[in-house]
Design an enzyme around this catalytic site. Structure first.
Site, short mmCIF file in Angstrom:
data_model
loop_
_atom_site.label_atom_id
_atom_site.label_comp_id
_atom_site.label_asym_id
_atom_site.label_seq_id
_atom_site.Cartn_x
_atom_site.Cartn_y
_atom_site.Cartn_z
N ASP A 199 11.13 42.35 -15.83
CA ASP A 199 9.69 42.43 -15.59
C ASP A 199 9.11 43.57 -16.41
OD1 ASP A 199 9.62 40.33 -13.72
OD2 ASP A 199 10.20 41.67 -12.11
N ASP A 225 6.29 34.65 -14.52
CA ASP A 225 5.56 34.77 -13.25
C ASP A 225 4.11 34.33 -13.42
OD1 ASP A 225 7.85 35.82 -12.03
OD2 ASP A 225 7.28 37.87 -12.52
#
Length: 208
Positions: A150, A184
């Site tokens: 991430d 995401d």
């Protein structure tokens, strides 16, 4: 949208997702950040669990972290197969284009993150206190135990909440706190389409 166009969109999303992850993984030390704007940072973290860093072992404390990670990865594999089947079937039956588009985004995002979980443990070495290498002699973990990369961080607002707010009033608060990735974003777009354009995604059949 036909199968060819859907495939091209999936490949495009996957490429953007994986290129961004590989770049961050091979140029940033874990926890390092780079400020693009005051409200937007590249902040490298790794997620070994589910959404928002939640681990399956937090929910099922009687299993170990490694077993929980393996179960989660296997579940994701079955889920992506199911989503893929749903997508192909929807295209073949020439159903709603809105539904096809939503499934393309969800499938692309889910596949992007599952590639991290399956392969990144063997494709990279550790990022702790060092910049990771791609295809090292030995990875940081085994197959199916990789961590999701991430890097997108949007601290749009930071400050103390007003005292009149129940429970959390007076606490220091950051909006938006979670760190996420392109996959995401794709999943969120897909679910957003299903929620806000539900009528077009699942049109009611007219009575004969």
């Amino acid at each position: 949208m036909n199968l060819k166009k859907a495939s091209l969109l999936i490949i495009s999303i996957l490429l953007i997702d994986q290129i961004s992850k590989i770049y961050v993984k091979t140029h940033f030390v874990l926890g390092e950040d780079y400020t693009v704007f005051n409200w937007f940072k590249i902040y490298f973290i790794e997620n070994s669990g589910m959404a928002w860093g939640t681990k399956l072992s937090d929910i099922l404390p009687f299993i170990s972290d490694r077993t929980a990670k393996l179960c989660l990865t296997v579940f994701r594999v079955f889920a992506i197969v199911g989503i893929g089947y749903w997508l192909v079937n929807t295209i073949k039956k020439e159903q709603s284009k809105t539904l096809v588009l939503a499934l393309v985004f969800i499938f692309s995002g889910a596949l992007g993150n599952i590639l991290d979980s399956i392969f990144y443990g063997v494709l990279f070495d550790d990022s702790l206190s060092q910049v990771a290498s791609f295809l090292p002699p030995e990875g940081y973990d085994s197959l199916l135990h990789g961590k999701v990369v991430d890097m997108l961080y949007l601290p749009l607002w930071k400050g103390y909440l007003p005292e009149w707010i129940p429970v959390i009033g007076g606490d220091y608060f950051t909006f938006f706190e979670p760190v996420f990735n392109i996959a995401d974003v794709a999943i969120s777009i897909g679910f957003g389409i299903l929620i806000f354009f539900n009528g077009k995604a699942f049109p009611k059949k007219e009575d004969a």
